[in-house]
Design a protein around this motif. Structure first.
Motif, short mmCIF file in Angstrom:
data_model
loop_
_atom_site.label_atom_id
_atom_site.label_comp_id
_atom_site.label_asym_id
_atom_site.label_seq_id
_atom_site.Cartn_x
_atom_site.Cartn_y
_atom_site.Cartn_z
N GLU A 139 0.99 -1.28 -0.07
CA GLU A 139 -0.04 -0.07 -0.04
C GLU A 139 0.85 1.29 -0.19
O GLU A 139 0.47 2.30 -0.71
CB GLU A 139 -0.95 -0.23 1.27
CG GLU A 139 -2.05 -0.81 0.70
CD GLU A 139 -3.05 -0.88 2.54
OE1 GLU A 139 -2.94 -0.01 3.23
OE2 GLU A 139 -3.67 -1.79 2.56
N ALA A 154 2.40 1.52 -3.72
CA ALA A 154 1.52 1.46 -4.98
C ALA A 154 1.42 2.92 -5.45
O ALA A 154 1.44 2.79 -6.77
CB ALA A 154 0.24 1.03 -4.21
N GLY A 193 -1.95 -0.54 -11.27
CA GLY A 193 -1.88 -0.91 -9.67
C GLY A 193 -0.67 -1.55 -9.79
O GLY A 193 0.15 -2.08 -10.61
N TYR A 194 -0.22 -1.72 -8.28
CA TYR A 194 0.94 -2.35 -7.85
C TYR A 194 0.68 -3.32 -6.75
O TYR A 194 0.04 -3.19 -5.95
CB TYR A 194 2.08 -1.26 -7.63
CG TYR A 194 3.34 -1.80 -6.91
CD1 TYR A 194 4.35 -2.20 -7.77
CD2 TYR A 194 3.45 -2.06 -5.65
CE1 TYR A 194 5.21 -2.85 -7.27
CE2 TYR A 194 4.63 -2.66 -5.05
CZ TYR A 194 5.59 -2.98 -5.92
OH TYR A 194 6.70 -3.61 -5.29
N VAL A 230 -2.00 -8.23 -10.53
CA VAL A 230 -3.03 -7.40 -11.20
C VAL A 230 -3.15 -7.98 -12.65
O VAL A 230 -4.40 -8.36 -13.10
CB VAL A 230 -2.65 -6.03 -11.38
CG1 VAL A 230 -3.80 -4.94 -11.99
CG2 VAL A 230 -2.61 -5.43 -9.79
#
Ligand code: KG4
Ligand code: ZN
Length: 339
Positions: A37, A40, A179-180, A185
């Motif tokens: 998080e 990201a 996204g990361y 993903v």
């Protein structure tokens, strides 16, 4: 003899992890705290943020690992920690913490190699794997082929000359603003896609070496995205991602098959964070079965960076050592791969 235990710590990149492992490789706890998080918004790991976060997390992660194991720190016979390769600031957090504990309790601390530990993770669930072993390690930082003629005899026979496979997945996901980390993903979005729709030419080394290269595939991917005006909302996105994921899998396995023809292994191993990928796992298994190799792919939680794999490698080293181990209080971190 009473069972012996060690506390293992891993902090080489963006996961803070601690595990308690018994000498028969039973994992009593394996806590992994991801920093996804935090990184990201940047589409990749920011080293300065990673080390600062490790500093905050290491103490609670170690405490949680001990609580789940049901054992106090005093019960540890050894401490084990990732020494390298990795981000230097991140490595130093785990290493200093482990050295502090080892010094306080006057027990040896072992410094372990992160890449070797990924490979060793295969033996946790498959201690019977026959040698020689050919190991394909695929992660965000590494894509390499190793041969082990016997336990602990790690010998690299191929490595990436540019990007690691996971890095290529992460960069394409970032390019498309998906996204990361990019690997999971892409796996999800590619599930219903047609892997044949966008053809990719696979990289080949002119000198017939077993090295990998993923920067060419990445450039082709960006060209296809531009030519076909693929965006994160385009209907063609799943087909494109499935085609790209498939190209990465084929590039990995083609090289591994060439290596297997040279090495003639008895078993093959797939490990590292990208080994969580379903398409890669299925294709690897198919190759192994078709070619009659015994094979091992660690369960997904042992593929991602985790401290249990560090503990497993430590026990293998402790058991194979004929001399008493040095205290290790002067260990230093190394950022680059061992030769
Ligand atoms: O081994 P790892 O946890 O950390 C490193 O040592 O690099 O690997 C992280 C890499 C990232 O590039 C991430 O995108 C990739 O593993 N990854 C995956 C999947 N899960 C993680 N790639 C493809 N499919 C997945 N399911
Ligand atoms: Zn790793």
């Amino acid at each position: 003899m009473n069972p012996r235990h060690l506390l293992a710590i891993e902090s080489s990149c963006d996961e803070t992890s601690a595990a308690v492992v018994r000498d028969d490789l039973t994992i009593l706890s394996n806590i992994v705290l991801s920093q996804d998080e935090i990184h990201a918004p940047f589409g990749g790991v920011v080293p300065e943020l990673a080390s600062r976060q490790h500093l905050k997390s290491i103490s609670p992660v170690v405490r949680e690992s001990l609580t789940i194991s049901g054992l106090p720190l005093e019960a540890m016979d050894y401490f084990a920690v990732t020494q390298g390769p990795g981000l230097i600031g991140s490595l130093l957090v785990g290493l200093s913490f482990a050295k502090g504990l080892a010094y306080y309790f006057q027990k040896p601390v072992l410094g372990l190699d992160h890449v070797q530990a990924h490979i060793e993770s295969a033996f946790i669930e498959r201690p019977d794997l026959p040698f020689p072993v050919l190991a394909l390690i695929v992660s965000g930082g590494h894509t390499s082929l190793f041969v082990l003629k016997k336990q602990l005899r790690f010998h690299v026979i191929g490595r990436t000359r540019d990007d690691a496979a996971g890095e290529a997945l992460d960069k394409i996901a970032k390019f498309l603003d998906l996204g990361y980390p990019g690997g999971p993903v892409i796996q999800k979005l590619a599930e219903k896609g047609d892997p044949e729709r966008f053809p990719f030419v696979l990289p080949r080394m002119r000198d017939k070496s077993l090295d990998f290269s993923f920067s060419g595939l990445k450039t082709s991917a960006i060209r296809i995205v531009r030519e076909n005006m693929i965006t994160k909302d385009a209907a063609s996105l799943p087909d494109f991602l499935a085609s790209f994921e498939n190209a990465v899998v084929r590039a990995l396995l083609e090289n591994m098959i060439r290596a297997a023809e040279q090495v003639d292994p008895k078993s093959i191993v797939l490990c590292g964070g990208v080994a969580r990928n379903k398409r890669l796992r299925a294709a690897f298994e198919k190759t192994a079965v078709e070619r009659g190799f015994q094979f091992a792919i660690p369960s997904p939680k042992l593929c991602t960076d985790n401290a249990a794999m560090i503990g497993a490698l430590a026990w293998t080293k402790i058991k194979s050592s004929k001399k008493p181990l040095p205290p290790g209080f002067d260990l230093d971190a190394y950022p680059r791969s061992l030769k």
